[in-house]
Enzyme design. Structure first.
Site, mmCIF file in Angstrom:
data_model
loop_
_atom_site.group_PDB
_atom_site.id
_atom_site.type_symbol
_atom_site.label_atom_id
_atom_site.label_comp_id
_atom_site.label_asym_id
_atom_site.label_seq_id
_atom_site.Cartn_x
_atom_site.Cartn_y
_atom_site.Cartn_z
ATOM 1 N N ASP A 43 -9.585 -6.034 -6.039
ATOM 2 C CA ASP A 43 -8.621 -4.978 -5.735
ATOM 3 C C ASP A 43 -9.301 -3.714 -5.193
ATOM 4 O OD1 ASP A 43 -5.735 -4.062 -6.290
ATOM 5 O OD2 ASP A 43 -6.871 -2.520 -7.335
ATOM 6 N N GLU A 65 -9.689 -6.932 -1.065
ATOM 7 C CA GLU A 65 -8.635 -6.064 -0.530
ATOM 8 C C GLU A 65 -9.318 -4.792 -0.034
ATOM 9 O OE1 GLU A 65 -4.522 -3.721 -1.699
ATOM 10 O OE2 GLU A 65 -6.265 -3.604 -2.980
HETATM 11 C C1 GLC Z 1 -3.990 -2.569 -4.883
HETATM 12 C C2 GLC Z 1 -2.845 -3.336 -5.488
HETATM 13 C C3 GLC Z 1 -1.734 -2.378 -5.793
HETATM 14 C C4 GLC Z 1 -2.229 -1.327 -6.757
HETATM 15 C C5 GLC Z 1 -3.502 -0.662 -6.259
HETATM 16 C C6 GLC Z 1 -4.192 0.068 -7.363
HETATM 17 O O1 GLC Z 1 -3.653 -2.004 -3.664
HETATM 18 O O2 GLC Z 1 -2.453 -4.370 -4.631
HETATM 19 O O3 GLC Z 1 -0.612 -3.032 -6.316
HETATM 20 O O4 GLC Z 1 -1.244 -0.355 -6.955
HETATM 21 O O5 GLC Z 1 -4.435 -1.591 -5.774
HETATM 22 O O6 GLC Z 1 -4.781 -0.838 -8.259
#
Ligand code: GLC
Ligand code: CA
Length: 506
Positions: free
Chosen positions: A189, A251
């Site tokens: 993440d 991500e």
């Molecule tokens: C990522 C997740 C999202 C979350 C953020 C903070 O973007 O996909 O849902 O709010 O991280 O952890």
């Protein structure tokens, strides 16, 4: 041989996938009970959004204990059962690791304040001008110490200090804990926030568009110092050392041109530029090219293609319902990993959310329950009161679409079944205006992103799959349609790397 180069990975949002015990909240036993759906789709793996104990400020992305299962979702035993049941069907299991921040209720925050990022205020205000993603200052003052802690997201999510070796070691232990339980990989993440400027310099005002959608207030600054620090790859390398050869998908919410430094130790990074592209041939083509160029030093492409997740408006709402089928064809014919968010395979749309919103950033509409049965109130998701109501189960459900060869679900299945034949590198082809076309080996993929019928670039080739019966006719492709053709003629590649078919084009 790695299992993933062209794997389709299915994202389950645990709260909304399937409720087993009737309390209205999805759970691990529920996921286990629906594994056959994921396997029948042809997916190779299941990724679950976080399942750990969480006060739900950010619905699980605020983790209070990385080595436990939230009782709402079940127990570690249920987890072990789920992994065994998935593996028995040949499905791999990916977890969601949130390394950037914890919940403020994680015991570390009181027992190990040195794990977090603290600074003294400037006068009465915060240490600098950084803005949190969902708005407001990125710093909150701790009443006891009078010092400020950093949070890239909600104030309930303090950022960890990845320059503290104890943090690195603690997170490596988390990875090993789940790998020992049989997990096959992780989605990582928010990696672009993992480290920030050590001197905490102010961010300058934004002078150019970022390239991806951002919340309005957050978009006012250029996040030069609050994100994307040069030593993030070192932190990712440390995660890789703990992960061994497990699959790691990052991500990284940055335009594709800035993603390269991140992927040295990752297997893939989400292709957000294509995710957020407008549905027109020019934008789509540019985004495919930009995301395909993200690779490592050996030239291996590292894009993970994805069109919906729990953070953004769903595919039909962004691209238009008329383009749902063509988008599926695009997603599933590009080389590399493809991610499907639960419900995409039946064309699920955004819902109204909850009357009293759960998520302060407005993401409830993308998180409505999976629609299994054509029953409007519960959709086969639960026998109780669903935490969020189904959207339109009477019109759209797995049960109804399963038996219909013309359904969106059947199209997803056919596309996934065809993937093993789509070998060979991606080569963009010239095509009529409004059409995106590319070759994969001896297959040509064409998507008509326009509202008029257009010439099919693979004229002469044999259509092996189309988004609807009659989508291709007389060498043309209907509006909003897509097709995969097997070519009979060789594809000539120009010096620029674009290919042109023997004939076709305009
Ligand atoms: C990522 C997740 C999202 C979350 C953020 C903070 O973007 O996909 O849902 O709010 O991280 O952890
Ligand atoms: Ca439940």
């Amino acid at each position: 041989m790695n299992w993933w180069p062209d794997a389709v990975i299915y994202q389950a949002y645990p709260r909304s996938f399937m409720d087993y015990n009737g309390d209205g909240i999805g759970d691990l036993r529920g996921i286990e009970s629906r594994l056959d759906h994921i396997a029948e789709l042809g997916a190779a793996a299941l990724w679950m959004s976080p399942i750990h104990p969480s006060p739900l400020a950010d619905f699980g992305y605020d983790v209070a204990d990385y080595q436990a299962v939230d009782p709402a979702y079940g127990s570690l035993e249920d987890f072990d059962r789920l992994v065994a049941a998935a593996h028995a069907r040949g499905l791999r299991v990916l977890m969601d690791l949130v390394p950037c921040h914890t919940s403020i209720e994680h015991p570390w925050f009181t027992e190990h304040p040195e794990y977090y990022l603290w600074a003294d205020g400037r006068g009465d205000g915060p240490p600098n001008n950084w803005i949190a993603t969902f708005g407001g200052p990125a710093w909150t003052r701790d009443e006891r110490s009078g010092r400020w802690y950093l949070h890239s997201f909600y104030p309930e999510q303090p950022d960890l200090d990845w320059r503290n070796p104890a943090v690195v070691a603690a997170m490596q232990e988390v990875l090993r804990f789940w790998l020992d339980r049989g997990v096959d990989g992780f989605r990582l993440d928010a990696l672009d926030r993992l480290l920030k400027d050590a001197q905490l310099r102010d961010d300058p005002p934004a002078s150019a568009p970022f390239g991806l959608p951002l919340p309005a207030q957050y978009a006012q600054l250029e996040h030069l110092h609050s994100t994307n620090a040069a030593d993030i790859p070192d932190a990712i390398a440390a995660l890789r050392r703990a992960a061994g050869d497990a699959l790691l998908v990052g991500e990284i919410y940055l335009p594709a041109a800035q993603v390269a430094p991140y992927v040295a130790d990752l297997d893939a990074a989400f292709a957000f530029e294509l995710f957020h592209s407008d549905w027109n041939a020019k934008s789509l083509r540019a985004a495919i090219e930009a995301c395909s160029a993200v690779g490592d030093q050996n030239g291996a492409a590292k894009a993970a293609w994805v069109f919906s997740n729990h953070d953004f408006s769903r595919l039909p709402n962004r691209f238009g319902p008329e383009n749902v089928r063509a988008a599926a064809l695009l997603l599933l014919t590009l080389p590399g990993l493809a991610f499907i968010y639960q419900g995409d395979e039946i064309g699920q749309v955004d819902g109204p959310g909850s009357q009293r919103p759960y998520d302060r950033a407005g993401r409830d509409p993308f998180r409505h329950p999976m629609q299994w049965e054509p029953e409007p109130a519960r959709a086969g998701f639960t026998t109780g009161d669903p935490w969020l109501a189904p959207v339109d189960a009477a019109e759209r459900s797995v049960a109804v679409q399963r038996g219909d060869p013309r359904s969106v679900l059947s199209l997803y299945r056919e596309l996934i079944a065809l993937r093993p034949q789509l070998t060979g590198a991606l080569r963009m082809l010239e095509a009529a205006e409004g059409v995106v076309a590319y070759a994969r080996g001896n297959h040509v993929v064409a998507i008509n992103a326009s509202a008029q019928s257009r010439p099919l670039p693979a004229a002469g080739g044999q259509t092996v799959l189309e988004t609807a019966p009659g989508a291709t006719h007389g060498g043309r492709l209907r509006a909003h349609a897509g097709a995969i053709c097997r070519t009979t003629e060789p594809i000539v590649t120009s010096a620029a790397g674009s290919g042109r078919l023997g004939h076709g084009g305009r």
